[in-house]
Scaffold this motif. Structure first.
Motif, PDB file in Angstrom:
ATOM      1  N   ARG A 123       0.865  -1.162   0.000  1.00  0.00           N
ATOM      2  CA  ARG A 123       0.000   0.000   0.000  1.00  0.00           C
ATOM      3  C   ARG A 123       0.909   1.222   0.000  1.00  0.00           C
ATOM      4  O   ARG A 123       2.010   1.185   0.571  1.00  0.00           O
ATOM      5  N   LEU A 124       0.498   2.309  -0.613  1.00  0.00           N
ATOM      6  CA  LEU A 124       1.430   3.435  -0.762  1.00  0.00           C
ATOM      7  C   LEU A 124       0.689   4.770  -0.791  1.00  0.00           C
ATOM      8  O   LEU A 124      -0.492   4.833  -1.120  1.00  0.00           O
ATOM      9  N   GLY A 125       1.424   5.828  -0.415  1.00  0.00           N
ATOM     10  CA  GLY A 125       0.815   7.148  -0.407  1.00  0.00           C
ATOM     11  C   GLY A 125       1.784   8.232   0.011  1.00  0.00           C
ATOM     12  O   GLY A 125       2.976   7.987   0.224  1.00  0.00           O
ATOM     13  N   LEU A 126       1.255   9.451   0.135  1.00  0.00           N
ATOM     14  CA  LEU A 126       1.995  10.594   0.652  1.00  0.00           C
ATOM     15  C   LEU A 126       1.496  10.909   2.059  1.00  0.00           C
ATOM     16  O   LEU A 126       0.287  11.012   2.280  1.00  0.00           O
ATOM     17  N   MET A 127       2.416  11.066   2.976  1.00  0.00           N
ATOM     18  CA  MET A 127       2.085  11.370   4.373  1.00  0.00           C
ATOM     19  C   MET A 127       2.547  12.798   4.673  1.00  0.00           C
ATOM     20  O   MET A 127       3.646  13.009   5.152  1.00  0.00           O
ATOM     21  N   VAL A 128       1.729  13.802   4.458  1.00  0.00           N
ATOM     22  CA  VAL A 128       0.505  13.789   3.681  1.00  0.00           C
ATOM     23  C   VAL A 128       0.586  14.893   2.636  1.00  0.00           C
ATOM     24  O   VAL A 128       1.417  15.798   2.744  1.00  0.00           O
ATOM     25  N   THR A 129      -0.290  14.811   1.626  1.00  0.00           N
ATOM     26  CA  THR A 129      -0.356  15.844   0.600  1.00  0.00           C
ATOM     27  C   THR A 129      -0.733  17.188   1.216  1.00  0.00           C
ATOM     28  O   THR A 129      -1.642  17.264   2.037  1.00  0.00           O
ATOM     29  N   SER A 130      -0.061  18.251   0.792  1.00  0.00           N
ATOM     30  CA  SER A 130      -0.483  19.592   1.187  1.00  0.00           C
ATOM     31  C   SER A 130      -1.641  20.021   0.293  1.00  0.00           C
ATOM     32  O   SER A 130      -1.491  20.130  -0.922  1.00  0.00           O
ATOM     33  N   ASN A 131      -2.791  20.258   0.894  1.00  0.00           N
ATOM     34  CA  ASN A 131      -3.936  20.723   0.123  1.00  0.00           C
ATOM     35  C   ASN A 131      -3.691  22.095  -0.490  1.00  0.00           C
ATOM     36  O   ASN A 131      -4.429  22.524  -1.381  1.00  0.00           O
ATOM     37  N   ARG A 132      -2.655  22.787  -0.034  1.00  0.00           N
ATOM     38  CA  ARG A 132      -2.344  24.119  -0.561  1.00  0.00           C
ATOM     39  C   ARG A 132      -1.668  24.063  -1.938  1.00  0.00           C
ATOM     40  O   ARG A 132      -1.624  25.070  -2.636  1.00  0.00           O
ATOM     41  N   PHE A 133      -1.104  22.919  -2.307  1.00  0.00           N
ATOM     42  CA  PHE A 133      -0.273  22.859  -3.509  1.00  0.00           C
ATOM     43  C   PHE A 133      -1.058  22.692  -4.800  1.00  0.00           C
ATOM     44  O   PHE A 133      -0.616  23.150  -5.856  1.00  0.00           O
ATOM     45  N   ARG A 134      -2.193  21.969  -4.755  1.00  0.00           N
ATOM     46  CA  ARG A 134      -2.883  21.590  -5.992  1.00  0.00           C
ATOM     47  C   ARG A 134      -4.384  21.774  -5.826  1.00  0.00           C
ATOM     48  O   ARG A 134      -4.939  21.395  -4.797  1.00  0.00           O
ATOM     49  N   PRO A 135      -5.076  22.296  -6.843  1.00  0.00           N
ATOM     50  CA  PRO A 135      -6.540  22.378  -6.756  1.00  0.00           C
ATOM     51  C   PRO A 135      -7.140  20.991  -6.568  1.00  0.00           C
ATOM     52  O   PRO A 135      -6.619  20.004  -7.101  1.00  0.00           O
ATOM     53  N   PRO A 136      -8.217  20.864  -5.816  1.00  0.00           N
ATOM     54  CA  PRO A 136      -8.737  19.535  -5.486  1.00  0.00           C
ATOM     55  C   PRO A 136      -9.146  18.693  -6.684  1.00  0.00           C
ATOM     56  O   PRO A 136      -8.949  17.473  -6.669  1.00  0.00           O
ATOM     57  N   ALA A 137      -9.711  19.292  -7.719  1.00  0.00           N
ATOM     58  CA  ALA A 137     -10.099  18.491  -8.883  1.00  0.00           C
ATOM     59  C   ALA A 137      -8.868  17.922  -9.585  1.00  0.00           C
ATOM     60  O   ALA A 137      -8.870  16.778 -10.043  1.00  0.00           O
ATOM     61  N   MET A 138      -7.812  18.716  -9.660  1.00  0.00           N
ATOM     62  CA  MET A 138      -6.559  18.219 -10.232  1.00  0.00           C
ATOM     63  C   MET A 138      -5.973  17.121  -9.365  1.00  0.00           C
ATOM     64  O   MET A 138      -5.498  16.083  -9.865  1.00  0.00           O
ATOM     65  N   LEU A 139      -6.018  17.315  -8.048  1.00  0.00           N
ATOM     66  CA  LEU A 139      -5.483  16.316  -7.132  1.00  0.00           C
ATOM     67  C   LEU A 139      -6.277  15.008  -7.218  1.00  0.00           C
ATOM     68  O   LEU A 139      -5.686  13.915  -7.166  1.00  0.00           O
ATOM     69  N   ALA A 140      -7.592  15.095  -7.376  1.00  0.00           N
ATOM     70  CA  ALA A 140      -8.401  13.891  -7.532  1.00  0.00           C
ATOM     71  C   ALA A 140      -7.983  13.108  -8.774  1.00  0.00           C
ATOM     72  O   ALA A 140      -7.914  11.873  -8.757  1.00  0.00           O
ATOM     73  N   LYS A 141      -7.687  13.820  -9.858  1.00  0.00           N
ATOM     74  CA  LYS A 141      -7.251  13.163 -11.094  1.00  0.00           C
ATOM     75  C   LYS A 141      -5.878  12.522 -10.914  1.00  0.00           C
ATOM     76  O   LYS A 141      -5.644  11.387 -11.362  1.00  0.00           O
ATOM     77  N   PHE A 174      -4.847   7.602   0.195  1.00  0.00           N
ATOM     78  CA  PHE A 174      -4.867   9.019  -0.168  1.00  0.00           C
ATOM     79  C   PHE A 174      -4.638   9.893   1.061  1.00  0.00           C
ATOM     80  O   PHE A 174      -5.552  10.198   1.814  1.00  0.00           O
ATOM     81  N   GLY A 175      -3.374  10.257   1.293  1.00  0.00           N
ATOM     82  CA  GLY A 175      -3.031  11.120   2.411  1.00  0.00           C
ATOM     83  C   GLY A 175      -3.164  12.581   2.049  1.00  0.00           C
ATOM     84  O   GLY A 175      -2.697  13.019   0.996  1.00  0.00           O
ATOM     85  N   ILE A 176      -3.799  13.366   2.926  1.00  0.00           N
ATOM     86  CA  ILE A 176      -3.986  14.794   2.669  1.00  0.00           C
ATOM     87  C   ILE A 176      -4.030  15.537   4.001  1.00  0.00           C
ATOM     88  O   ILE A 176      -4.401  14.968   5.038  1.00  0.00           O
ATOM     89  N   GLY A 177      -3.637  16.803   3.970  1.00  0.00           N
ATOM     90  CA  GLY A 177      -3.681  17.642   5.154  1.00  0.00           C
ATOM     91  C   GLY A 177      -3.807  19.096   4.757  1.00  0.00           C
ATOM     92  O   GLY A 177      -3.784  19.445   3.577  1.00  0.00           O
ATOM     93  N   ALA A 178      -3.930  19.959   5.760  1.00  0.00           N
ATOM     94  CA  ALA A 178      -4.151  21.382   5.509  1.00  0.00           C
ATOM     95  C   ALA A 178      -2.913  22.086   4.977  1.00  0.00           C
ATOM     96  O   ALA A 178      -3.006  23.150   4.367  1.00  0.00           O
TER      97      ALA A 178
END
Length: 280
Positions: free
Chosen positions: A63-81, A96-100
């Motif tokens: 299992r793999l991911g980012l601990m955690v994605t900065s929500n500030r870096f990418r618009p959410p629709a782009m991040l979802a893609k 799907f790791g994400i944070g503020a």
């Protein structure tokens, strides 16, 4: 977790490929920064999601991911893609790791926003934006018709995502953070909650607060797995083992072990034999 800073791509790839063949290691993580937050401030660092996609294509089990994605870096629709693409590349292994995003007081992290022309609002704005982003991302992963979204921080017209993730209704959402405002977002949106280790009593207290926030909205707190990040000591593995036992005894069943660079040869096997197996 292998922070992709002050290392070469070959070093990270070596560790992940080794870990992929070791059953005791269930998941592997990168972090999400654009400039180093440790060591030489001008040293090398890789962008997390593109590196994660390469590692997803080079592994089969983890299992793999980012601990955690900065929500500030990418618009959410782009991040979802982006996340959908990695889930497909990995055959459905994404967490799907994400944070503020980083705290305004953390100057070493703040500079990466200024250096990349990214806005950096206050913490209240960041948490509100995170909550909206989680809603948008989940809808993009699940809805089969275009939709509009008119939020305070995000506005979309005709939003739609095709293809969908392999995992349905989507990859598990792992929200990282310790602020009380973030914990309210965790209660509403997360499948897992991660907190940086250190003060275990503080982690226990915040986990109890998360329980109350879940109860406030009518959600079973047991639906949210408790996750903790713990740094690994190569010289004193017994301290890492003790920290794992303490954390798991406090209900943190998902443990992310942070490896510092340079990574010794055979570090994944050593981690399994000297830290994971001996801490159970």
């Amino acid at each position: 977790m292998t922070a992709p800073q002050q290392v070469e791509y070959a070093d990270v790839l070596r560790v992940w490929r080794e870990a992929d063949g070791i059953p005791e290691i269930e998941h592997a993580w990168l972090f999400d920064h654009l400039m180093p937050i440790g060591g030489d401030p001008d040293g090398p660092i890789f962008e997390g999601w593109t590196l994660l996609s390469a590692l997803a294509a080079s592994t089969e089990r983890l299992r793999l991911g980012l601990m955690v994605t900065s929500n500030r870096f990418r618009p959410p629709a782009m991040l979802a893609k982006i996340a959908t693409t990695v889930d497909i590349v990995s055959g459905g292994r994404l967490e799907f790791g994400i944070g503020a995003g980083s705290r305004p007081s953390l100057a070493v992290a703040r500079r990466e926003y200024d250096a990349h022309g990214l806005p950096y609002h206050d913490a209240t704005d960041a948490v509100e934006s995170l909550a909206e982003a989680c809603t948008v991302i989940r809808r993009l992963w699940t809805e089969d018709k275009p939709f509009d979204f008119d939020g305070t921080h995000h506005r979309l017209t005709g939003a739609f995502a095709n293809p969908k993730p392999v995992q349905r209704p989507g990859p598990p959402i792992v929200i990282g953070g310790r602020a009380l405002a973030t914990l309210r977002v965790v209660a509403e949106h997360a499948d897992r909650w991660n907190i940086p280790g250190g003060d275990i009593q503080d982690a226990i207290s915040r986990s109890a607060r998360l329980d109350r926030y879940c109860e406030d909205i009518g959600r079973d707190p047991a639906e949210i797995t408790r996750s903790i990040f713990l740094p690994v000591s190569y010289d004193q593995p017994e301290t890492t083992r003790a920290a794992i036992r303490e954390a798991t005894g406090a209900g943190f069943s998902h443990v992310v072990l942070g490896l510092s660079s340079p990574y010794p040869d055979g570090v994944a096997r050593w981690l399994a034999d000297e830290v994971i197996s001996k801490s159970r």
